[in-house]
Motif scaffolding. Structure first.
Motif, PDB file in Angstrom:
ATOM      1  N   THR A  75       0.797  -1.225   0.000  1.00 28.16           N
ATOM      2  CA  THR A  75       0.000   0.000   0.000  1.00 28.16           C
ATOM      3  C   THR A  75       0.829   1.275   0.000  1.00 28.16           C
ATOM      4  O   THR A  75       0.631   2.155  -0.843  1.00 28.16           O
ATOM      5  N   GLU A  76       1.748   1.366   0.938  1.00 33.94           N
ATOM      6  CA  GLU A  76       2.472   2.626   1.092  1.00 33.94           C
ATOM      7  C   GLU A  76       3.243   2.973  -0.177  1.00 33.94           C
ATOM      8  O   GLU A  76       3.304   4.128  -0.590  1.00 33.94           O
ATOM      9  N   ASN A  77       3.828   1.966  -0.780  1.00 33.39           N
ATOM     10  CA  ASN A  77       4.591   2.212  -2.006  1.00 33.39           C
ATOM     11  C   ASN A  77       3.691   2.610  -3.165  1.00 33.39           C
ATOM     12  O   ASN A  77       4.021   3.505  -3.936  1.00 33.39           O
ATOM     13  N   VAL A  78       2.553   1.966  -3.263  1.00 28.89           N
ATOM     14  CA  VAL A  78       1.629   2.300  -4.351  1.00 28.89           C
ATOM     15  C   VAL A  78       1.113   3.730  -4.177  1.00 28.89           C
ATOM     16  O   VAL A  78       0.902   4.452  -5.138  1.00 28.89           O
ATOM     17  N   LYS A  79       0.964   4.135  -2.927  1.00 28.14           N
ATOM     18  CA  LYS A  79       0.482   5.492  -2.669  1.00 28.14           C
ATOM     19  C   LYS A  79       1.457   6.565  -3.149  1.00 28.14           C
ATOM     20  O   LYS A  79       1.086   7.727  -3.286  1.00 28.14           O
ATOM     21  N   THR A  80       2.711   6.196  -3.366  1.00 28.42           N
ATOM     22  CA  THR A  80       3.664   7.202  -3.839  1.00 28.42           C
ATOM     23  C   THR A  80       3.512   7.471  -5.333  1.00 28.42           C
ATOM     24  O   THR A  80       4.113   8.393  -5.868  1.00 28.42           O
ATOM     25  N   ILE A  81       2.723   6.646  -6.013  1.00 29.47           N
ATOM     26  CA  ILE A  81       2.595   6.792  -7.472  1.00 29.47           C
ATOM     27  C   ILE A  81       1.577   7.877  -7.794  1.00 29.47           C
ATOM     28  O   ILE A  81       0.418   7.799  -7.381  1.00 29.47           O
ATOM     29  N   LYS A  82       2.027   8.877  -8.528  1.00 27.38           N
ATOM     30  CA  LYS A  82       1.189  10.070  -8.700  1.00 27.38           C
ATOM     31  C   LYS A  82      -0.081   9.788  -9.479  1.00 27.38           C
ATOM     32  O   LYS A  82      -1.102  10.428  -9.255  1.00 27.38           O
ATOM     33  N   SER A  83      -0.032   8.851 -10.410  1.00 27.35           N
ATOM     34  CA  SER A  83      -1.231   8.599 -11.216  1.00 27.35           C
ATOM     35  C   SER A  83      -2.276   7.758 -10.474  1.00 27.35           C
ATOM     36  O   SER A  83      -3.314   7.439 -11.037  1.00 27.35           O
ATOM     37  N   ILE A  84      -2.000   7.403  -9.233  1.00 21.46           N
ATOM     38  CA  ILE A  84      -2.983   6.635  -8.467  1.00 21.46           C
ATOM     39  C   ILE A  84      -3.585   7.499  -7.351  1.00 21.46           C
ATOM     40  O   ILE A  84      -2.876   7.931  -6.443  1.00 21.46           O
ATOM     41  N   SER A  85      -4.892   7.756  -7.464  1.00 22.88           N
ATOM     42  CA  SER A  85      -5.543   8.630  -6.486  1.00 22.88           C
ATOM     43  C   SER A  85      -5.743   7.925  -5.154  1.00 22.88           C
ATOM     44  O   SER A  85      -6.030   6.738  -5.116  1.00 22.88           O
ATOM     45  N   HIS A  86      -5.620   8.708  -4.094  1.00 22.77           N
ATOM     46  CA  HIS A  86      -5.887   8.153  -2.764  1.00 22.77           C
ATOM     47  C   HIS A  86      -7.376   8.176  -2.472  1.00 22.77           C
ATOM     48  O   HIS A  86      -7.854   7.466  -1.617  1.00 22.77           O
ATOM     49  N   GLN A  87      -8.075   9.087  -3.175  1.00 21.73           N
ATOM     50  CA  GLN A  87      -9.528   9.164  -2.997  1.00 21.73           C
ATOM     51  C   GLN A  87     -10.180   9.196  -4.366  1.00 21.73           C
ATOM     52  O   GLN A  87      -9.675   9.835  -5.279  1.00 21.73           O
ATOM     53  N   ILE A  88     -11.296   8.491  -4.478  1.00 15.76           N
ATOM     54  CA  ILE A  88     -12.014   8.504  -5.747  1.00 15.76           C
ATOM     55  C   ILE A  88     -13.483   8.847  -5.512  1.00 15.76           C
ATOM     56  O   ILE A  88     -13.963   8.792  -4.378  1.00 15.76           O
ATOM     57  N   LYS A  89     -14.157   9.169  -6.615  1.00 16.08           N
ATOM     58  CA  LYS A  89     -15.564   9.559  -6.519  1.00 16.08           C
ATOM     59  C   LYS A  89     -16.447   8.386  -6.092  1.00 16.08           C
ATOM     60  O   LYS A  89     -17.361   8.529  -5.306  1.00 16.08           O
ATOM     61  N   TYR A  90     -16.154   7.225  -6.661  1.00 17.83           N
ATOM     62  CA  TYR A  90     -16.997   6.046  -6.451  1.00 17.83           C
ATOM     63  C   TYR A  90     -16.895   5.591  -4.994  1.00 17.83           C
ATOM     64  O   TYR A  90     -15.796   5.419  -4.470  1.00 17.83           O
ATOM     65  N   LYS A  91     -18.044   5.403  -4.349  1.00 21.67           N
ATOM     66  CA  LYS A  91     -18.001   5.179  -2.906  1.00 21.67           C
ATOM     67  C   LYS A  91     -18.125   3.715  -2.476  1.00 21.67           C
ATOM     68  O   LYS A  91     -17.810   3.369  -1.341  1.00 21.67           O
ATOM     69  N   ASN A  92     -18.615   2.863  -3.355  1.00 17.13           N
ATOM     70  CA  ASN A  92     -18.784   1.465  -2.964  1.00 17.13           C
ATOM     71  C   ASN A  92     -17.471   0.698  -3.117  1.00 17.13           C
ATOM     72  O   ASN A  92     -16.539   1.174  -3.740  1.00 17.13           O
ATOM     73  N   PRO A  93     -17.415  -0.509  -2.537  1.00 16.12           N
ATOM     74  CA  PRO A  93     -16.169  -1.262  -2.625  1.00 16.12           C
ATOM     75  C   PRO A  93     -15.798  -1.589  -4.067  1.00 16.12           C
ATOM     76  O   PRO A  93     -16.677  -1.961  -4.854  1.00 16.12           O
ATOM     77  N   VAL A  94     -14.550  -1.426  -4.406  1.00 23.05           N
ATOM     78  CA  VAL A  94     -14.085  -1.798  -5.746  1.00 23.05           C
ATOM     79  C   VAL A  94     -12.602  -2.162  -5.714  1.00 23.05           C
ATOM     80  O   VAL A  94     -11.810  -1.528  -5.026  1.00 23.05           O
ATOM     81  N   GLU A  95     -12.262  -3.230  -6.429  1.00 20.42           N
ATOM     82  CA  GLU A  95     -10.854  -3.582  -6.623  1.00 20.42           C
ATOM     83  C   GLU A  95     -10.488  -3.140  -8.034  1.00 20.42           C
ATOM     84  O   GLU A  95     -11.057  -3.648  -8.999  1.00 20.42           O
ATOM     85  N   VAL A  96      -9.567  -2.195  -8.169  1.00 14.84           N
ATOM     86  CA  VAL A  96      -9.138  -1.839  -9.527  1.00 14.84           C
ATOM     87  C   VAL A  96      -7.782  -2.491  -9.798  1.00 14.84           C
ATOM     88  O   VAL A  96      -6.990  -2.690  -8.893  1.00 14.84           O
ATOM     89  N   ARG A  97      -7.573  -2.817 -11.059  1.00 13.41           N
ATOM     90  CA  ARG A  97      -6.372  -3.570 -11.395  1.00 13.41           C
ATOM     91  C   ARG A  97      -5.654  -3.020 -12.610  1.00 13.41           C
ATOM     92  O   ARG A  97      -6.295  -2.534 -13.535  1.00 13.41           O
ATOM     93  N   GLY A  98      -4.373  -3.091 -12.566  1.00 11.45           N
ATOM     94  CA  GLY A  98      -3.604  -2.582 -13.686  1.00 11.45           C
ATOM     95  C   GLY A  98      -2.153  -2.922 -13.527  1.00 11.45           C
ATOM     96  O   GLY A  98      -1.795  -3.868 -12.837  1.00 11.45           O
ATOM     97  N   GLU A  99      -1.346  -2.130 -14.172  1.00  7.92           N
ATOM     98  CA  GLU A  99       0.073  -2.418 -14.240  1.00  7.92           C
ATOM     99  C   GLU A  99       0.873  -1.246 -13.680  1.00  7.92           C
ATOM    100  O   GLU A  99       0.596  -0.090 -13.985  1.00  7.92           O
ATOM    101  N   ILE A 100       1.849  -1.572 -12.850  1.00  9.02           N
ATOM    102  CA  ILE A 100       2.794  -0.576 -12.363  1.00  9.02           C
ATOM    103  C   ILE A 100       4.048  -0.731 -13.204  1.00  9.02           C
ATOM    104  O   ILE A 100       4.486  -1.849 -13.431  1.00  9.02           O
TER     105      ILE A 100
END
Ligand code: AMP
Ligand code: ZN
Length: 663
Positions: free
Chosen positions: A146-171
């Motif tokens: 988590t902490e390392n992913v949070k350093t990535i600028k293109s990944i928001s810490h907060q999003i509009k969508y409020k329900n649970p969601v797992e998003v997936r992609g490539e670092i």
């Protein structure tokens, strides 16, 4: 439970968690194990979810959630992370899609995406807040980063969508960054990263996130795991959803409905890939329509609605200098080619695997030959052909040894196979690799017990078998070369921690021939205690779905071997748990047959199916005399009437079902 008690319990738990957190983080002197803490949090979260009225405003679960994440280190994915089926030619892609076209009556609409050669990631958001990020791991559970992913600028810490969601992609590490970092490392006399993929994978696991922040990782998001949202029914809509929530999606993605367009796209990017900011190793083709995706389903490993077209791997010619013979943990002797170093697909290669003696014959390979090697992705480089015309006059035959290069025992060829074995169970090479395997991440995960430490311990007669790990003299250990008080302390803690590992990891660690990680899970899902495995017959193993004759025989033989039994006994005495927790729970439903009608509150259809099976029940497809229970949610269908008519079917609510499984 009475509501009043629940409220008190939640408050009490909240206090306890705060207390243990304080001990852990501020005083770094925890009183309970990570596992116990984990259980505490799980129970707390369960209560909070069930009784949301007692959740307090400034929700501690968010904090707790991420604390859990960092401490537990491993979190199961809510929806499994699959890998992709590969196609190595456009022909394969064509026939893959034509089969689907035949099924649905027309060529399906597909998305065309770059296959980014980075590092797969799973990020979980709830209430619009990034809760944790995990690696793909084994597809079922991943490591928390988590902490390392949070350093990535293109990944928001907060999003509009409020329900649970797992998003997936490539670092990934952009090529420019990769070069910059390697130049810097060279200056500091640090080891260079072999390629951007390794650099990204290494970076994401660094403990100190300030270092990670300095590396400018980037991300591209392309899919979701868990998501319950009716507005997302196609890949087009999914990408829009991701974009609306400020994720970076790939700008080059296209949607087409003909093979011709697919071919065009693949060829275009094969040609132009070097112009991109990031390495791509192919094109991912996905069926756009989710309902069709659902219909097509999955194989054991990958979705049947997607295929990855892989660009051809780079080939290079080099010379074979020597062949060395390596003894693995099962005693298998593998020839390894030593090559004149060449630079290929982003890294310098000087070794290649030759598999076995037959492979050497098949290739007609001699020392000094010029060979073509390929390297694709993570696969170890491979010799694909020999340039016989260029064979030097003094090229020598490769002699496969007749005795073990390490212990000198006469080697034996397996009856039906091509593999040659050293059958000396005490062969030092095997012992070393067995212990390393036991301590490896996929097994009981003892950090600090890698090749170097194991070798040292063996050479100094401090261990000679797996179980000796639990009796290492640390006073002596810290005096060894390159070790010290700190490394001794760390190792001690890691060894202590390994005692809480799950049964399937222990079993895998024992290194039974043919029993990999997955097979080990299958076995431990079937037998909940190693004692049951010991007593099982060959036929008992064979009866398990997915277990064939070879594995059944190997496992059966393993439990007939005195040495193995002794190791298990000693490990038990050291405090390792050779059983699953499911033991009492699992047969709660005892083969009873279930069916569902209406919508359930706590489960999707798939989830309830899994839950029922987990506790030993079955789902059947229609109401019949064989049906034991019909679970009824709001808006039920005609099944209720049918069941009532039969008369013997027990009609229950979701609540009652939960009670049956003790929830
Ligand atoms: P493999 O590891 O070869 O089975 O390939 C599957 C992996 O490709 C996935 O786990 C992802 O990490 C990665 N990947 C890269 N780009 C994409 C994409 N556009 N869609 C799906 N997977 C991708
Ligand atoms: Zn040997």
């Amino acid at each position: 439970m009475e509501d009043l008690f629940v409220k008190e319990e939640i408050e009490e738990l909240r206090k306890q968690i705060a207390h243990h957190n304080e001990l852990y983080y501020k005083k770094t002197q925890p009183e309970i194990s990570d596992y116990e803490f984990d259980q505490l949090i799980k129970h707390f979260q369960y209560l909070e979810e069930k009784y949301p009225q007692y959740k307090i405003e400034e929700s501690p679960t968010e904090k707790v959630g991420s604390d859990l994440a960092e401490r537990a280190k491993i979190i199961p994915h809510k929806v499994r992370m699959y890998s992709l089926e590969n196609a190595y030619s456009l022909e394969e892609v064509k026939s893959f899609l034509n089969k689907i076209a035949e099924k649905v009556g027309c060529f399906p609409k597909v998305s065309l995406e770059h296959k980014i050669d980075g590092f797969g990631i799973n990020i979980f958001y709830d209430r619009g807040i990034l809760q944790y990020a995990t690696t793909r791991g084994d597809g079922f559970e991943g490591e928390v980063v988590t902490e390392n992913v949070k350093t990535i600028k293109s990944i928001s810490h907060q999003i509009k969508y409020k329900n649970p969601v797992e998003v997936r992609g490539e670092i990934f590490l952009p090529l420019k960054e990769f070069e910059r970092i390697n130049i810097e490392r060279e200056k500091n006399e640090e080891k260079l990263f072999a390629n951007p993929r390794n650099a990204a994978a290494g970076t994401i696991k660094i403990k100190d996130s300030t270092i990670v922040a300095g590396r400018n990782l980037n991300s591209i998001i392309y899919s979701v795991g868990f998501l319950e949202n009716d507005l997302v029914q196609t890949q087009v809509q999914l990408l829009k959803f991701l974009k609306d929530n400020d994720f970076r999606v790939n700008e080059f993605t296209e949607f087409v409905s003909s093979f011709k367009d697919i071919e065009k796209y693949c060829n275009l990017w094969d040609k132009n890939r070097s112009e991109l900011e990031v390495d791509i190793d192919g094109i991912v083709i996905k069926i756009d329509d989710f309902s069709l995706q659902k219909e097509l389903g999955f194989t054991a490993k990958s979705p049947k609605w997607s295929i990855a077209y892989k660009f051809k791997a780079e080939e290079k010619e080099t010379q074979l200098i020597d062949v060395k013979f390596q003894v693995g943990r099962t005693g298998a002797v593998t020839p390894v080619a030593k090559l004149k170093p060449v630079f290929i697909s982003g890294s310098t290669v000087s070794n290649a695997t030759l598999h076995n003696e037959d492979e050497i014959k098949r290739l007609d390979l001699k020392l000094g030959d010029f060979v073509t090697i390929i390297k694709s992705g993570e696969i170890i480089p491979k010799i694909i052909k020999v340039n016989h015309e260029k064979r030097p006059v003094d090229a020598q035959d490769i002699k496969f040894p007749t005795t073990c290069p390490v212990c000198d025992t006469v080697l034996k060829k397996e009856e039906d196979g091509a593999i040659t074995y050293c059958n000396n169970i005490n062969c030092p090479a095997q012992v070393q690799r067995r212990i390393q395997h036991f301590a490896s991440r996929e097994a009981v995960d003892i950090e600090g017990l890698g090749e170097v430490a194991v070798k040292q311990l063996l050479e100094n007669d401090m261990i000679s078998r797996i179980e000796d790990i639990y009796h290492i003299e640390f006073d002596k250990f810290q005096t060894l070369d390159r070790q010290g008080t700190k490394s001794a302390e760390n190792l001690k803690a890691a060894i202590e921690n390994s005692k809480t590992q799950k049964f399937h990891k222990l079993l895998f660690g024992l290194g039974i021939r043919f029993v990999g990680s997955r097979t080990s899970k299958i076995l431990t899902n079937h037998f909940f205690d190693i004692e049951e495995m010991k007593n099982a017959s060959y036929e008992d193993f064979l009866e398990i779905e997915e277990i064939g004759e070879k594995i059944a025989q190997s496992v059966y033989d393993f439990f007939r071997n005195e040495e193995s039994l002794q190791t298990i006994q000693k490990l038990k005495e050291a405090g390792l748990n050779f059983y699953s927790e499911k033991i009492e729970k699992v047969n709660l439903l005892d083969g009873q047959k279930f069916l569902i009608t209406g919508t359930l509150e706590n489960y999707s259809r798939n989830e309830i199916k899994e839950e029922i099976e987990k506790y030993g029940g079955n789902i059947i497809s229609a109401v019949s005399k064989n049906l034991d229970y019909l679970i009824v949610g709001p808006n039920p269908g005609s099944k209720v009437k049918k069941a009532q008519k039969i008369g013997t079917v027990k009609i229950i609510s979701e609540e009652e079902f939960l009670e049956m499984i003790g929830k």
